[in-house]
Write a protein that holds these residues in place. Structure first.
Motif, PDB file in Angstrom:
ATOM      1  N   GLN A  48      13.519  46.682 -11.019  1.00 41.79           N
ATOM      2  CA  GLN A  48      13.793  45.346 -11.559  1.00 41.79           C
ATOM      3  C   GLN A  48      12.486  44.715 -12.021  1.00 41.79           C
ATOM      4  O   GLN A  48      11.490  44.723 -11.307  1.00 41.79           O
ATOM      5  CB  GLN A  48      14.467  44.491 -10.484  1.00 41.79           C
ATOM      6  N   PRO A  50       9.574  41.938 -13.140  1.00 42.33           N
ATOM      7  CA  PRO A  50       9.119  40.704 -12.474  1.00 42.33           C
ATOM      8  C   PRO A  50       9.976  39.505 -12.867  1.00 42.33           C
ATOM      9  O   PRO A  50      10.322  39.322 -14.038  1.00 42.33           O
ATOM     10  CB  PRO A  50       7.676  40.560 -12.984  1.00 42.33           C
ATOM     11  N   SER A  51      10.302  38.698 -11.864  1.00 39.16           N
ATOM     12  CA  SER A  51      11.160  37.538 -12.086  1.00 39.16           C
ATOM     13  C   SER A  51      10.827  36.485 -11.038  1.00 39.16           C
ATOM     14  O   SER A  51       9.933  36.661 -10.206  1.00 39.16           O
ATOM     15  CB  SER A  51      12.634  37.947 -12.007  1.00 39.16           C
ATOM     16  N   ALA A  52      11.568  35.402 -11.046  1.00 41.02           N
ATOM     17  CA  ALA A  52      11.347  34.347 -10.051  1.00 41.02           C
ATOM     18  C   ALA A  52      11.687  34.826  -8.649  1.00 41.02           C
ATOM     19  O   ALA A  52      11.086  34.380  -7.668  1.00 41.02           O
ATOM     20  CB  ALA A  52      12.179  33.120 -10.416  1.00 41.02           C
ATOM     21  N   ASP A  53      12.653  35.735  -8.529  1.00 46.52           N
ATOM     22  CA  ASP A  53      13.036  36.251  -7.208  1.00 46.52           C
ATOM     23  C   ASP A  53      12.068  37.324  -6.721  1.00 46.52           C
ATOM     24  O   ASP A  53      11.808  37.427  -5.519  1.00 46.52           O
ATOM     25  CB  ASP A  53      14.455  36.834  -7.264  1.00 46.52           C
ATOM     26  N   HIS A  54      11.571  38.134  -7.642  1.00 46.90           N
ATOM     27  CA  HIS A  54      10.642  39.219  -7.303  1.00 46.90           C
ATOM     28  C   HIS A  54       9.437  39.109  -8.241  1.00 46.90           C
ATOM     29  O   HIS A  54       9.487  39.565  -9.381  1.00 46.90           O
ATOM     30  CB  HIS A  54      11.331  40.577  -7.441  1.00 46.90           C
ATOM     31  N   TRP A  55       8.395  38.468  -7.758  1.00 46.38           N
ATOM     32  CA  TRP A  55       7.253  38.123  -8.612  1.00 46.38           C
ATOM     33  C   TRP A  55       6.615  39.334  -9.279  1.00 46.38           C
ATOM     34  O   TRP A  55       6.139  39.229 -10.399  1.00 46.38           O
ATOM     35  CB  TRP A  55       6.213  37.373  -7.781  1.00 46.38           C
ATOM     36  N   GLY A  57       8.277  42.402  -9.417  1.00 48.13           N
ATOM     37  CA  GLY A  57       9.321  43.376  -9.653  1.00 48.13           C
ATOM     38  C   GLY A  57       9.685  44.161  -8.400  1.00 48.13           C
ATOM     39  O   GLY A  57       9.276  43.829  -7.285  1.00 48.13           O
TER      40      GLY A  57
END
Length: 301
Positions: A48, A50-55, A57
Motif C-alpha cells: 500500500q 504512503p497515505s495518512a494511515d500509513h505514512w 506505506g
C-alpha cells in the motif's frame, strides 16, 4: 567536562551531528509511543502506497513500514554502539599498552595489530557470518567488534608514543608514578579526542556493515533492523513492483545517521587538530572578506 562540551557544541558541524544522533536515540527509546502499529502485525493491504494511515506505506505482508523503521532503529543503533565500544576498548587498550611499555610487549602487540590490519575486513565478516549461519544482532556486534579494532589501535599507539616524550610524562615517571596511574591519569585523558574519533567512526562502520550482512541474508530474520527491512524488500521485489518506499525508508535512515555521525567526527577532528582549527578560521575570514567586498561594491554602485 563542561568546558569540553561547550567547545564541542560551539563547533557547528559537531552540534548539528549531535542533534541528529540525539534525535535517533530519542526515536529508539520512544519507539512504542511513536509507532502507530505493531511492526510485525498485518495492518494494511500488501504494498500500500504512503497515505495518512500509513505514512511510509506497507510491505508485501501488509506491515507498516514506518513502524518497522522506528523499531528497527533500536537494533541498528544498539549494534552500532555495542560494536563501537568493543572496537574502542580493544584498540585503546592495545595501543596505549604497546606505546607505554615498549620493547617486547610493543613488538608482540604491533605484530598482532598488523596481522589483523591486513586481513580483508568485509570478506572476513562475510565468511564468519556465513559460517555461523543467520546470526543475531548481538553476534553481529561481537563479530565486527572483535575484528575491526586494528586501525584504532594503530592510531592510538602513534598518538600515545608522541605523548610519552612529553616533559610532564617523563617527570611523572621520574618521581615513581605507578604504570596504571601513568596510563589512566596522565595519558588517557590526553587521548580522548582520538578515542572519540575512533568510537564514532566504528559506529558508522558497524551500522553500514550490519545492514550489508543482513541485506545479503546473513542476519536473523526474526529480528527487525534497517538491514532486514532491505532484505525483505529485496525478496519482495519491491522496486520491480513499484513499492519504492520499502527501500527508500531504511536507506534514508542509514544515510541520515551516517551524516550525523560524520559531522560529529569532523567536529571532533577540527576541535582536536590545531591545523584544522586554523584552516577553519582562515576559511571563515575569507568568507567574511568576500561578504565585505560585495557590500563595498554595492555601496559604490
Amino acid at each position: 567536562m563542561t568546558s569540553v562540551l561547550k567547545t564541542f557544541l560551539r563547533n557547528r558541524k559537531a552540534a548539528i551531528g549531535l542533534a541528529i544522533v540525539i534525535a535517533y536515540v530519542i526515536v529508539a527509546i520512544a519507539a512504542p509511543l511513536i509507532a502507530h502499529y505493531e511492526p510485525l502485525a498485518r495492518v494494511g493491504r500488501p504494498h500500500q502506497a504512503p497515505s495518512a494511515d500509513h505514512w511510509l506505506g506497507t510491505t508485501r505482508m501488509g506491515r507498516d513500514v514506518f513502524s518497522q523503521l522506528i523499531y528497527g532503529t533500536r537494533n541498528s543503533l544498539m549494534v552500532g554502539v555495542l560494536a563501537g565500544f568493543i572496537v574502542t576498548a580493544i584498540g585503546t587498550t592495545i595501543g596505549i599498552t604497546a606505546a607505554y611499555f615498549g620493547g617486547l610487549i610493543d613488538d608482540v602487540l604491533n605484530f598482532l595489530t598488523n596481522v589483523v590490519l591486513v586481513l580483508p575486513q568485509l570478506p572476513l565478516l562475510l565468511v564468519l557470518a556465513a559460517f555461523l549461519g543467520q546470526v543475531s544482532p548481538l553476534a553481529i556486534a561481537l563479530i565486527i567488534g572483535l575484528t575491526s579494532w586494528a586501525w584504532g589501535a594503530r592510531v592510538t599507539r602513534a598518538q600515545a608514543l608522541s605523548l610519552k616524550t612529553r616533559d610532564y610524562i617523563q617527570a611523572a615517571e621520574m618521581i615513581g608514578e605507578p604504570s596504571w596511574r601513568m596510563i589512566l591519569v596522565e595519558m588517557l585523558p590526553n587521548l580522548l579526542s582520538i578515542i572519540g574519533f575512533n568510537f564514532i567512526g566504528s559506529v558508522i562502520f558497524t551500522i553500514i556493515t550490519q545492514a550489508t550482512l543482513e541485506f545479503l541474508g546473513l542476519g536473523s530474520p526474526l529480528t527487525l533492523s534497517w538491514g532486514t527491512m532491505l532484505y525483505n524488500a529485496q525478496n519482495a521485489s519491491a522496486i520491480i513492483v513499484g513499492a519504492w518506499w520499502e527501500v527508500l525508508a531504511p536507506c534514508a535512515a542509514i544515510v541520515l545517521i551516517g551524516v550525523g555521525l560524520s559531522l560529529m567526527n569532523f567536529g571532533v577532528d577540527e576541535i582536536a587538530n590545531p591545523r584544522m582549527r586554523s584552516l577553519g578560521q582562515v576559511a571563515k575570514a575569507l568568507r567574511l572578506e568576500r561578504r565585505l567586498s560585495r557590500q563595498r561594491m554595492q555601496e559604490a554602485k
